[in-house]
Scaffold this motif. Structure first.
Motif, PDB file in Angstrom:
ATOM      1  N   ALA A   1      -5.052 -11.287  12.847  1.00  0.00           N
ATOM      2  CA  ALA A   1      -3.424 -11.200  13.033  1.00  0.00           C
ATOM      3  C   ALA A   1      -3.327 -10.405  11.849  1.00  0.00           C
ATOM      4  O   ALA A   1      -2.886 -10.842  10.774  1.00  0.00           O
ATOM      5  CB  ALA A   1      -2.943 -12.820  12.748  1.00  0.00           C
ATOM      6  N   ILE A   2      -3.240  -9.063  12.017  1.00  0.00           N
ATOM      7  CA  ILE A   2      -2.771  -8.043  11.187  1.00  0.00           C
ATOM      8  C   ILE A   2      -1.096  -7.642  11.404  1.00  0.00           C
ATOM      9  O   ILE A   2      -0.942  -7.175  12.471  1.00  0.00           O
ATOM     10  CB  ILE A   2      -3.695  -6.755  11.205  1.00  0.00           C
ATOM     11  CG1 ILE A   2      -5.070  -7.153  10.749  1.00  0.00           C
ATOM     12  CG2 ILE A   2      -3.056  -5.571  10.088  1.00  0.00           C
ATOM     13  CD1 ILE A   2      -6.157  -5.987  10.846  1.00  0.00           C
ATOM     14  N   LYS A   3      -0.469  -7.767  10.331  1.00  0.00           N
ATOM     15  CA  LYS A   3       1.064  -7.360  10.663  1.00  0.00           C
ATOM     16  C   LYS A   3       1.184  -6.049   9.685  1.00  0.00           C
ATOM     17  O   LYS A   3       0.898  -6.117   8.372  1.00  0.00           O
ATOM     18  CB  LYS A   3       1.975  -8.285  10.290  1.00  0.00           C
ATOM     19  CG  LYS A   3       1.757  -9.415  11.097  1.00  0.00           C
ATOM     20  CD  LYS A   3       2.841 -10.654  10.692  1.00  0.00           C
ATOM     21  CE  LYS A   3       2.873 -12.002  11.639  1.00  0.00           C
ATOM     22  NZ  LYS A   3       3.426 -12.836  11.365  1.00  0.00           N
ATOM     23  N   VAL A   4       1.777  -5.030  10.321  1.00  0.00           N
ATOM     24  CA  VAL A   4       1.806  -3.695   9.389  1.00  0.00           C
ATOM     25  C   VAL A   4       3.282  -3.432   9.489  1.00  0.00           C
ATOM     26  O   VAL A   4       3.957  -3.376  10.855  1.00  0.00           O
ATOM     27  CB  VAL A   4       0.919  -2.674   9.866  1.00  0.00           C
ATOM     28  CG1 VAL A   4       1.304  -1.377   8.981  1.00  0.00           C
ATOM     29  CG2 VAL A   4      -0.564  -3.021   9.638  1.00  0.00           C
TER      30      VAL A   4
ATOM     31  N   GLU B   1      -3.179   6.469  18.290  1.00  0.00           N
ATOM     32  CA  GLU B   1      -2.020   5.695  18.087  1.00  0.00           C
ATOM     33  C   GLU B   1      -0.792   6.592  18.033  1.00  0.00           C
ATOM     34  O   GLU B   1      -0.855   7.645  17.754  1.00  0.00           O
ATOM     35  CB  GLU B   1      -2.202   4.984  16.775  1.00  0.00           C
ATOM     36  CG  GLU B   1      -3.175   3.913  16.697  1.00  0.00           C
ATOM     37  CD  GLU B   1      -2.657   2.751  17.630  1.00  0.00           C
ATOM     38  OE1 GLU B   1      -1.483   2.654  17.598  1.00  0.00           O
ATOM     39  OE2 GLU B   1      -3.715   2.006  17.956  1.00  0.00           O
ATOM     40  N   LEU B   2       0.407   5.722  18.137  1.00  0.00           N
ATOM     41  CA  LEU B   2       1.803   6.806  18.288  1.00  0.00           C
ATOM     42  C   LEU B   2       2.411   6.500  17.011  1.00  0.00           C
ATOM     43  O   LEU B   2       3.261   7.175  16.539  1.00  0.00           O
ATOM     44  CB  LEU B   2       2.585   6.306  19.298  1.00  0.00           C
ATOM     45  CG  LEU B   2       1.953   6.646  20.881  1.00  0.00           C
ATOM     46  CD1 LEU B   2       2.873   6.027  21.736  1.00  0.00           C
ATOM     47  CD2 LEU B   2       1.693   8.220  21.117  1.00  0.00           C
ATOM     48  N   THR B   3       1.952   5.525  16.174  1.00  0.00           N
ATOM     49  CA  THR B   3       2.935   5.151  14.978  1.00  0.00           C
ATOM     50  C   THR B   3       1.653   4.885  13.735  1.00  0.00           C
ATOM     51  O   THR B   3       0.565   4.377  14.204  1.00  0.00           O
ATOM     52  CB  THR B   3       3.647   3.770  14.997  1.00  0.00           C
ATOM     53  OG1 THR B   3       2.690   2.607  15.132  1.00  0.00           O
ATOM     54  CG2 THR B   3       4.586   3.933  16.432  1.00  0.00           C
ATOM     55  N   VAL B   4       2.470   5.202  12.483  1.00  0.00           N
ATOM     56  CA  VAL B   4       1.726   4.808  11.476  1.00  0.00           C
ATOM     57  C   VAL B   4       1.053   3.367  11.299  1.00  0.00           C
ATOM     58  O   VAL B   4       0.077   2.767  10.830  1.00  0.00           O
ATOM     59  CB  VAL B   4       2.398   5.363  10.016  1.00  0.00           C
ATOM     60  CG1 VAL B   4       1.738   4.858   8.740  1.00  0.00           C
ATOM     61  CG2 VAL B   4       2.567   6.941   9.864  1.00  0.00           C
ATOM     62  N   GLU B   5       2.111   2.694  11.885  1.00  0.00           N
ATOM     63  CA  GLU B   5       1.951   0.936  11.686  1.00  0.00           C
ATOM     64  C   GLU B   5       0.690   0.765  12.682  1.00  0.00           C
ATOM     65  O   GLU B   5      -0.437   0.085  12.179  1.00  0.00           O
ATOM     66  CB  GLU B   5       3.096   0.232  12.321  1.00  0.00           C
ATOM     67  CG  GLU B   5       4.374   0.409  11.039  1.00  0.00           C
ATOM     68  CD  GLU B   5       5.546  -0.179  11.795  1.00  0.00           C
ATOM     69  OE1 GLU B   5       6.550  -0.604  10.990  1.00  0.00           O
ATOM     70  OE2 GLU B   5       5.617  -0.617  13.040  1.00  0.00           O
TER      71      GLU B   5
ATOM     72  N   LEU C   1       0.771  -1.085   0.135  1.00  0.00           N
ATOM     73  CA  LEU C   1       0.031  -0.150   0.097  1.00  0.00           C
ATOM     74  C   LEU C   1       1.042   1.169   0.080  1.00  0.00           C
ATOM     75  O   LEU C   1       1.715   1.285   0.784  1.00  0.00           O
ATOM     76  CB  LEU C   1      -0.919  -0.082   1.246  1.00  0.00           C
ATOM     77  CG  LEU C   1      -1.794   1.228   1.637  1.00  0.00           C
ATOM     78  CD1 LEU C   1      -2.787   1.494   0.657  1.00  0.00           C
ATOM     79  CD2 LEU C   1      -2.323   1.143   3.015  1.00  0.00           C
ATOM     80  N   ASN C   2       0.716   2.213  -0.872  1.00  0.00           N
ATOM     81  CA  ASN C   2       1.280   3.528  -0.959  1.00  0.00           C
ATOM     82  C   ASN C   2       0.352   4.640  -0.997  1.00  0.00           C
ATOM     83  O   ASN C   2      -0.672   4.339  -1.730  1.00  0.00           O
ATOM     84  CB  ASN C   2       2.018   3.522  -2.290  1.00  0.00           C
ATOM     85  CG  ASN C   2       3.247   2.698  -2.364  1.00  0.00           C
ATOM     86  OD1 ASN C   2       4.283   2.808  -1.506  1.00  0.00           O
ATOM     87  ND2 ASN C   2       3.395   1.933  -3.314  1.00  0.00           N
TER      88      ASN C   2
END
Length: 69
Positions: A46-49, A27-31, A9-10
């Motif tokens: 189970a989402i991994k970013v 949230e503290l991060t974009v992830e 994703l961009n």
């Protein structure tokens, strides 16, 4: 049956919109932000970013903005 989906994703976002979005989702991060958005939208377990390019925190954004000024 569970399926695994891997995507790239961009996107471009203004600094103000990034700050507002992080605050809205607490949230503290974009992830973390992307993980929350996906979880709320499609209820995944189970989402991994991982951010590969660009700032992941507002501090990273500020450093990038200062370097570009």
């Amino acid at each position: 049956m569970d399926v695994k989906i891997k995507a790239v994703l961009n996107f471009t976002i203004s600094g103000d919109a990034l700050e507002s979005s992080l605050a809205e989702y607490d949230e503290l991060t974009v992830e973390g932000l992307l993980r929350e958005v996906l979880d709320k939208a499609i209820a995944c377990d189970a989402i991994k970013v991982q951010v590969l390019e660009g700032p992941n925190t507002l501090e990273d954004y500020d450093k990038q903005a200062e370097a570009g000024a």
